[in-house]
Write a protein that holds these residues in place. Sequence first.
Motif, PDB file in Angstrom:
ATOM      1  N   LEU A  15      -9.695  -3.569 -17.406  1.00  0.00           N
ATOM      2  CA  LEU A  15      -8.016  -3.465 -16.164  1.00  0.00           C
ATOM      3  C   LEU A  15      -6.982  -4.298 -17.347  1.00  0.00           C
ATOM      4  O   LEU A  15      -5.557  -3.709 -16.805  1.00  0.00           O
TER       5      LEU A  15
ATOM      6  N   THR B  36      -6.256   1.127  -7.861  1.00  0.00           N
ATOM      7  CA  THR B  36      -6.234   0.307  -8.242  1.00  0.00           C
ATOM      8  C   THR B  36      -6.427  -0.059  -9.952  1.00  0.00           C
ATOM      9  O   THR B  36      -6.323   1.228 -10.451  1.00  0.00           O
ATOM     10  N   ARG B  37      -5.892  -0.723 -11.434  1.00  0.00           N
ATOM     11  CA  ARG B  37      -5.995  -0.592 -12.461  1.00  0.00           C
ATOM     12  C   ARG B  37      -7.300  -0.726 -12.767  1.00  0.00           C
ATOM     13  O   ARG B  37      -8.049  -0.040 -14.106  1.00  0.00           O
ATOM     14  N   GLN B  38      -8.089  -1.074 -11.992  1.00  0.00           N
ATOM     15  CA  GLN B  38      -9.915  -1.182 -12.416  1.00  0.00           C
ATOM     16  C   GLN B  38      -9.887   0.408 -11.991  1.00  0.00           C
ATOM     17  O   GLN B  38     -11.317   0.864 -12.920  1.00  0.00           O
ATOM     18  N   ASP B  39      -9.767   0.951 -11.367  1.00  0.00           N
ATOM     19  CA  ASP B  39     -10.058   2.425 -11.579  1.00  0.00           C
ATOM     20  C   ASP B  39      -9.609   3.490 -12.772  1.00  0.00           C
ATOM     21  O   ASP B  39     -10.423   3.830 -12.918  1.00  0.00           O
TER      22      ASP B  39
ATOM     23  N   SER C  56       4.428  -2.410 -10.130  1.00  0.00           N
ATOM     24  CA  SER C  56       3.046  -2.176  -9.292  1.00  0.00           C
ATOM     25  C   SER C  56       2.584  -1.229  -8.808  1.00  0.00           C
ATOM     26  O   SER C  56       2.411  -0.280 -10.814  1.00  0.00           O
ATOM     27  N   ARG C  57       2.611  -0.685  -7.940  1.00  0.00           N
ATOM     28  CA  ARG C  57       1.763   1.128  -8.063  1.00  0.00           C
ATOM     29  C   ARG C  57       2.274   1.527  -8.296  1.00  0.00           C
ATOM     30  O   ARG C  57       2.596   2.964  -7.889  1.00  0.00           O
TER      31      ARG C  57
ATOM     32  N   THR D 260      -7.764   5.763  -0.809  1.00  0.00           N
ATOM     33  CA  THR D 260      -7.404   5.899   0.551  1.00  0.00           C
ATOM     34  C   THR D 260      -8.031   6.260   1.200  1.00  0.00           C
ATOM     35  O   THR D 260      -9.164   7.273   0.853  1.00  0.00           O
TER      36      THR D 260
ATOM     37  N   ASN E 291     -12.250   4.042   0.251  1.00  0.00           N
ATOM     38  CA  ASN E 291     -13.515   3.281  -0.333  1.00  0.00           C
ATOM     39  C   ASN E 291     -15.358   3.767   0.671  1.00  0.00           C
ATOM     40  O   ASN E 291     -15.996   3.228  -0.221  1.00  0.00           O
TER      41      ASN E 291
ATOM     42  N   SER F 126      -3.492  -3.059 -17.645  1.00  0.00           N
ATOM     43  CA  SER F 126      -1.731  -3.579 -17.420  1.00  0.00           C
ATOM     44  C   SER F 126      -1.184  -3.803 -18.945  1.00  0.00           C
ATOM     45  O   SER F 126      -0.082  -3.592 -18.663  1.00  0.00           O
TER      46      SER F 126
ATOM     47  N   ARG G  30       1.396  -1.238  -0.713  1.00  0.00           N
ATOM     48  CA  ARG G  30      -0.175  -0.399   0.259  1.00  0.00           C
ATOM     49  C   ARG G  30       0.949   1.237   0.403  1.00  0.00           C
ATOM     50  O   ARG G  30       1.159   1.979   1.167  1.00  0.00           O
TER      51      ARG G  30
END
Lengths: 223, 223
Positions: free
Chosen positions: B187, B175-178, B207-208, B101, B41, B191, B2
């Motif tokens: 997503l 996230t990748r989804q966001d 990653s992020r 976050t 969230n 990626s 995170r």
Amino acid sequence: MRTQSAVGSDLSKRQSPSRVTPNRLGGTIDFLGTLMSFPGNAEIYGEGEPVDYFYKVLSGTVRTCKVSIDGRRQIGGFYLPGDMLGVEGSAEHTFSAEAVTDCQVLLINRRRVMARAARETPVARELLRLIGHELERVQDHVLLLIKSAEERVASFLLEMAGPAPEGNTINLPMTRQDIGEYLGLTLETVSRTLAHLQATAAIEVHSRQIVLRNRSALRRLNA
Amino acid sequence: MRTQSAVGSDLSKRQSPSRVTPNRLGGTIDFLGTLMSFPGNAEIYGEGEPVDYFYKVLSGTVRTCKVSIDGRRQIGGFYLPGDMLGVEGSAEHTFSAEAVTDCQVLLINRRRVMARAARETPVARELLRLIGHELERVQDHVLLLIKSAEERVASFLLEMAGPAPEGNTINLPMTRQDIGEYLGLTLETVSRTLAHLQATAAIEVHSRQIVLRNRSALRRLNA
DNA sequence: CGACCATTTGATATGGATCAAGCGATGTGG
DNA sequence: CCACATCGCTTGATCCATATCAAATGGTCG
């Protein structure tokens, strides 16, 4: 079949500005404006130019657009009589504006409006309302651009028909290319999609004249 | 990992509001605000709710989003510390807002701002500036959505990096989804596109955590 | 350790773009 | 008045970028 041509169509070049009596505009912004006429495809203002005026469409149709470096062209919106354009966030126009058909436009001096807004609260409030309206329009455009081709075209037709479900016939002033550049589709896809909507009996297509035969079917696509 | 978690991360539920001294906000809107903390969230406000507050992000990241009838989800934007959200055209929120976050947000009473704007010109001007800024943000989003996947991702990275080219490392809070829902991509495509940008040595993906290795290559894609 | 998520990667499907041709309407000059 | 050029629109054939479906990997937390 030039269906929705212009009103002052004998003015084929920018004519010299002439004074007009203060029209009742959108709300409280009812300044003396300057009337100008533009022939179809004329540029009303260019991208990057300073925002000196607000523009109220009196007749005809106007489009705003932006051309990217690689030549792709995006239309930001179509402005019909009664619509106000040139209301932007920055001091320069982020899009250019062009006459789709011959049209008449009222030019309203921005500085004068701003000066008056500083003194009169209702004018300030009206300004905020105008830019808020523009913001909503653009937000809807974002939502349009993530839909499927069929949904985009259906939404577009409902948008052009207006909120009032008066007649079922709409006369589109713009080309398939214009529609495509607004919807993020090619002109071929727009044409095919209209054909498909006709095949499902939702609409009738007579070139630029579209008859809405089944609004709820279109609305269902509006997701 | 995170990476860019929140500041007040021990506050795991909406805690009761507490007073805060008047911060120097964006500009002249420096009212007493109410500080609230939200866990990742959590919903900050919902679509369709009345616009009672403006929200200033103090720490963490917020996203605005809208879910259509068929379940598709569109993210309207990401708001980082210093950004103001809730500035809208209508009286109801057209998008909902959620904490990406854990985050801290300053709530500013809209009615009080409006009342003060009616008396103090600089406040009215600041309001106009804020909504104009929002308009530009959304206009840029429209232009994003007509680009290719690679161009969208490149633009997104540059946007997240900010105008100041300080460091070359960015820690994506979402996230990748966001990201996909913001860019109008899946997503998986996000990626794969990141992987491809890495293959062309434009970036490094951990990653992020993304390291920008060749900004001009990204800017070239920014068309 | 095991469950859960986010992410990556692979295989395949598909919607819309692209390339190409034809058609009808409009306007122009011979 | 007609031949021809032009323009907007339609329709067909093919291609490709991205979606979709599926599986494996890796990190985090209880």
